[in-house]
Structures are given as structure tokens and as C-alpha cells.
Scaffold this motif. Structure first.
Motif, short mmCIF file in Angstrom:
data_model
loop_
_atom_site.label_atom_id
_atom_site.label_comp_id
_atom_site.label_asym_id
_atom_site.label_seq_id
_atom_site.Cartn_x
_atom_site.Cartn_y
_atom_site.Cartn_z
N LYS A 1 100.39 -10.97 -46.68
CA LYS A 1 100.10 -10.08 -45.56
C LYS A 1 100.73 -10.59 -44.27
O LYS A 1 101.21 -9.80 -43.45
CB LYS A 1 98.59 -9.94 -45.39
CG LYS A 1 98.21 -8.94 -44.34
CD LYS A 1 96.71 -8.72 -44.30
CE LYS A 1 96.38 -7.65 -43.26
NZ LYS A 1 94.96 -7.32 -43.26
N GLU A 2 100.75 -11.90 -44.08
CA GLU A 2 101.32 -12.48 -42.85
C GLU A 2 102.80 -12.11 -42.72
O GLU A 2 103.26 -11.72 -41.64
CB GLU A 2 101.16 -13.99 -42.85
CG GLU A 2 101.66 -14.65 -41.60
CD GLU A 2 101.45 -16.16 -41.62
OE1 GLU A 2 102.34 -16.86 -41.10
OE2 GLU A 2 100.44 -16.62 -42.16
N CYS B 1 103.07 -8.30 -41.91
CA CYS B 1 102.71 -8.01 -40.52
C CYS B 1 103.79 -8.47 -39.55
O CYS B 1 104.13 -7.77 -38.59
CB CYS B 1 101.37 -8.63 -40.17
SG CYS B 1 99.99 -7.81 -40.98
N LYS C 1 106.68 -5.97 -39.90
CA LYS C 1 106.31 -4.69 -39.29
C LYS C 1 106.33 -4.79 -37.77
O LYS C 1 106.86 -3.91 -37.09
CB LYS C 1 104.94 -4.24 -39.79
CG LYS C 1 104.52 -2.90 -39.25
CD LYS C 1 103.27 -2.37 -39.93
CE LYS C 1 102.05 -3.03 -39.37
NZ LYS C 1 100.80 -2.34 -39.77
N ASN C 2 105.80 -5.87 -37.24
CA ASN C 2 105.79 -6.04 -35.78
C ASN C 2 107.20 -6.18 -35.22
O ASN C 2 107.49 -5.68 -34.13
CB ASN C 2 104.92 -7.23 -35.39
CG ASN C 2 103.45 -6.93 -35.58
OD1 ASN C 2 103.03 -5.78 -35.53
ND2 ASN C 2 102.68 -7.96 -35.81
N GLU D 1 102.37 1.43 -34.37
CA GLU D 1 102.05 1.38 -35.80
C GLU D 1 103.21 1.91 -36.62
O GLU D 1 103.98 2.74 -36.15
CB GLU D 1 100.80 2.22 -36.07
CG GLU D 1 100.29 2.14 -37.49
CD GLU D 1 99.91 0.74 -37.93
OE1 GLU D 1 100.65 0.16 -38.75
OE2 GLU D 1 98.90 0.21 -37.45
#
Length: 147
Positions: free
Chosen positions: A44-45, A48, A51-52, A71
């Protein structure tokens, strides 16, 4: 149906045509899912962080009348692969129908049109279109810098 990224696939309208994320090692429709790829890289890290970084890239484009992006969602290519008219009269599709992308739709400020944003590891696409994808226009299509 279990997924690599933790999305609940049980309510998905595409589940009848999906071959499963876990079962296909991240290629549920025959082409790679960008979310699954990031999860396999570092959980997940990693997803994220990726995505960021995309959100920052979209916002850095500073497109007039486009609100700040906060988002991105996983999107099936066939849903967002619009046919764009080129200046020479030809029409072109820029995405792959069976790939999974990260993207979002936002309303264009002061207009009844929307911006559609789509990205993978290689490209950023921002387009503008009317209701139900009518009259799409490419605003930005650019190669991403290597990360």
C-alpha cells in the motif's frame, strides 16, 4: 474474488469478464493493472506514493479551469478510451481497452464540460468532453518523466 490491492471486486459490474487480479498476477483483463503493479512493488505504501506523485504531476500542469486534483481511482481502459479527432480529420484512441489506469473526472469550472484524467507509468492524459464523453478534445498528452 480477491484482489492484490484490496479493492472489493464483488460489486463490480465487470466481474463476469474479469479473470481475477490474484489469479492473473495483476492482469485481470489480459493487460497489466497499474495498481496491482505498485502493490506488488511495495504494498500500500508504494501504491500511495505512486498515486500521490501522479496527483502532483496532474496539478503541476496548471490547466485553466481545472480544480486541484486530490484523488485518483483505478479505471478500466475501455471505459475511458475515447476517440479523439485530430487536426487532419482522423480519429485516434490513445489508451488500451484492457489495461487498468489511474484517473479521475472533474467538472470544468464555469462549464457543463468535464476534464478526464488518465495515467499509467508512461503517459499523462487530460481531455475535456461533454456529457457521456461527447465531443472529446485532448488537452494534454505527454510522456511522464521517469520515476
Amino acid at each position: 474474488m480477491p484482489s492484490i490491492c484490496g479493492i472489493d471486486c464483488s460489486c463490480c459490474s465487470l466481474k463476469e469478464n474479469c479473470h481475477g487480479c490474484v489469479q492473473t498476477n495483476g492482469s485481470p483483463f489480459g493487460e497489466e493493472c497499474i495498481a496491482a503493479k505498485q502493490y506488488k512493488r511495495g504494498g500500500k505504501e508504494a501504491f500511495c506514493k505512486y498515486k500521490n506523485a501522479l496527483i502532483c504531476e496532474f496539478n503541476a500542469l496548471a490547466i485553466p479551469d481545472m480544480p486541484q486534483i486530490t484523488e485518483l481511482c483505478v479505471l478500466y481502459g475501455a471505459y475511458v478510451n475515447l476517440e479523439y479527432p485530430l487536426p487532419n480529420g482522423q480519429k485516434v484512441r490513445l489508451l488500451r481497452d484492457h489495461a487498468m489506469y489511474l484517473g479521475y473526472q472533474v467538472e470544468k469550472k464555469g462549464s457543463d464540460r468535464c476534464y478526464g484524467l488518465v495515467a499509467d507509468e508512461k503517459y499523462l492524459l487530460v481531455c475535456e468532453y461533454g456529457c457521456n464523453g461527447v465531443d472529446p478534445q485532448i488537452i494534454v498528452y505527454k510522456k511522464r518523466q521517469t520515476h
